[in-house]
Design a protein around this motif. Sequence first.
Motif, PDB file in Angstrom:
ATOM      1  N   ASN A 175       9.713   0.104  13.396  1.00 14.40           N
ATOM      2  CA  ASN A 175      10.779   0.088  14.402  1.00 14.40           C
ATOM      3  C   ASN A 175      11.074  -1.348  14.836  1.00 14.40           C
ATOM      4  O   ASN A 175      10.660  -1.797  15.899  1.00 14.40           O
ATOM      5  CB  ASN A 175      10.335   0.933  15.600  1.00 14.40           C
ATOM      6  CG  ASN A 175      11.419   1.067  16.641  1.00 14.40           C
ATOM      7  OD1 ASN A 175      12.571   0.703  16.403  1.00 14.40           O
ATOM      8  ND2 ASN A 175      11.064   1.581  17.795  1.00 14.40           N
ATOM      9  N   PRO A 200      16.504   0.690  13.668  1.00 13.06           N
ATOM     10  CA  PRO A 200      16.736   1.970  14.374  1.00 13.06           C
ATOM     11  C   PRO A 200      18.206   2.334  14.523  1.00 13.06           C
ATOM     12  O   PRO A 200      18.519   3.485  14.844  1.00 13.06           O
ATOM     13  CB  PRO A 200      16.092   1.724  15.750  1.00 13.06           C
ATOM     14  CG  PRO A 200      15.094   0.642  15.518  1.00 13.06           C
ATOM     15  CD  PRO A 200      15.717  -0.246  14.486  1.00 13.06           C
ATOM     16  N   ASN A 212      14.966   8.515  13.449  1.00 10.03           N
ATOM     17  CA  ASN A 212      13.689   9.114  13.097  1.00 10.03           C
ATOM     18  C   ASN A 212      13.765  10.635  12.970  1.00 10.03           C
ATOM     19  O   ASN A 212      14.219  11.331  13.877  1.00 10.03           O
ATOM     20  CB  ASN A 212      12.639   8.741  14.149  1.00 10.03           C
ATOM     21  CG  ASN A 212      11.246   9.162  13.729  1.00 10.03           C
ATOM     22  OD1 ASN A 212      10.847   8.925  12.584  1.00 10.03           O
ATOM     23  ND2 ASN A 212      10.503   9.778  14.633  1.00 10.03           N
ATOM     24  N   PHE A 267      12.168   8.033   8.450  1.00 11.19           N
ATOM     25  CA  PHE A 267      11.145   7.951   9.495  1.00 11.19           C
ATOM     26  C   PHE A 267      11.016   6.512   9.990  1.00 11.19           C
ATOM     27  O   PHE A 267      10.955   5.576   9.183  1.00 11.19           O
ATOM     28  CB  PHE A 267       9.789   8.429   8.976  1.00 11.19           C
ATOM     29  CG  PHE A 267       9.708   9.914   8.748  1.00 11.19           C
ATOM     30  CD1 PHE A 267       9.841  10.808   9.803  1.00 11.19           C
ATOM     31  CD2 PHE A 267       9.498  10.422   7.475  1.00 11.19           C
ATOM     32  CE1 PHE A 267       9.770  12.180   9.603  1.00 11.19           C
ATOM     33  CE2 PHE A 267       9.412  11.787   7.254  1.00 11.19           C
ATOM     34  CZ  PHE A 267       9.557  12.673   8.320  1.00 11.19           C
ATOM     35  N   VAL A 268      10.985   6.348  11.310  1.00 13.31           N
ATOM     36  CA  VAL A 268      10.784   5.044  11.948  1.00 13.31           C
ATOM     37  C   VAL A 268       9.549   5.150  12.828  1.00 13.31           C
ATOM     38  O   VAL A 268       9.474   6.037  13.692  1.00 13.31           O
ATOM     39  CB  VAL A 268      12.006   4.637  12.804  1.00 13.31           C
ATOM     40  CG1 VAL A 268      11.795   3.255  13.399  1.00 13.31           C
ATOM     41  CG2 VAL A 268      13.274   4.660  11.962  1.00 13.31           C
ATOM     42  N   SER A 280       3.892  10.081   8.551  1.00  6.74           N
ATOM     43  CA  SER A 280       5.307  10.184   8.170  1.00  6.74           C
ATOM     44  C   SER A 280       5.463  10.126   6.657  1.00  6.74           C
ATOM     45  O   SER A 280       6.216  10.908   6.061  1.00  6.74           O
ATOM     46  CB  SER A 280       6.105   9.046   8.820  1.00  6.74           C
ATOM     47  OG  SER A 280       6.076   9.139  10.230  1.00  6.74           O
TER      48      SER A 280
END
Length: 357
Positions: A287, A292, A297, A302-303, A315
């Motif tokens: 992140n 972002p 997410n 996925f972050v 993740s």
Amino acid sequence: MRILQIIDSLNVGGAEKMAVNYANTLARIEEFSGIVVTRKEGALKSQINDNVGYLFLNRKRKIDISALKRLKKYCIENNIDHVQAHSLSYFTSLLLKLIYPKVQIIWHDHYGLSEFLSKRKLFYLKISSLYFKGIIAVNTQLERWANNKLNCKNVIYLPNYTSVDSSVEATTVLFGNNGKKIVSVANLRYQKNHYLLLEVAEKLKKSHPDWSFHLIGNDLNDEYSKNIKKLIKTKSLENNVFIYGTRNDTTNIINQAEITILTSDSEGLPVALIEYGLLKKPTVTTNVGEIPLIIKNGKNGFVVPIKDDVKFYSSLLKLVENSELRNDFGEKLYQTIYKNNSEEAVIKQYLNWVKSL
């Protein structure tokens, strides 16, 4: 307009890639587009289109009078009106401005440590900014910083962009099992945090030993690089983590991956992420920077927080164990990138802004 990109090298990196992208794009739509490399040529030279003007200065010292004269001569011969200086090449552009006042300087700020701007050296840059006609920032943090700290108020945030280049010969064949490869395109530098990658790789080896990680990017063989290679041996990851160094056929490499990742502690807007999206690859990333704004997410990727190997692993595991989720995230990331980071969208903003200056 007649625009010249200036960059210090053509090593594979974000700023260098963007200088080539702008030169290639503008060559199709403007009167003249060229690129000047001040210090060192590199792998990206082969990606410069034939219709782009090219000059290698081979600068030997910070102030190289002979190189500066060649640059001025080139600008006169090609009637250059704008120079777009990437990263530290602003200093060369400033020297050019002093002996060839006609040119307008646009500084393109690619600073990769945007999470640590308070530590950035400011003195010479602030003085130089008196001569900038405009500043391009690759993320909103850099845009705010430039507005607050520098002496040029024509500042714009423009996201990085790229395009899929399938013309580069596919020469790299990744090791490991087909259909179980994870690719990271990031130079071996401390802010890219390959330590986090190795922590995750160690966890994945225990649960899914047939999956492998493939590290693409410039390897300076410095202390950081040596530590990473030492850890690979210490953690017995020699058959799970592979380092390839600089490669020119990144499209071919990313296409061999099932999953792509970025483990950085700091970023602006990584070109690698845009390449991942354009090639429809599901991605796990930290992140940082503008990431972002692109990856939401759980929706198109996925972050996870920086340095959090547990969340990164969990993740990644969701993608490893679910091919349908991989396909879904890859398609959705592509749609996001195409809408917001395509060549057409960014260049339209860029040209309108330059003309307004």
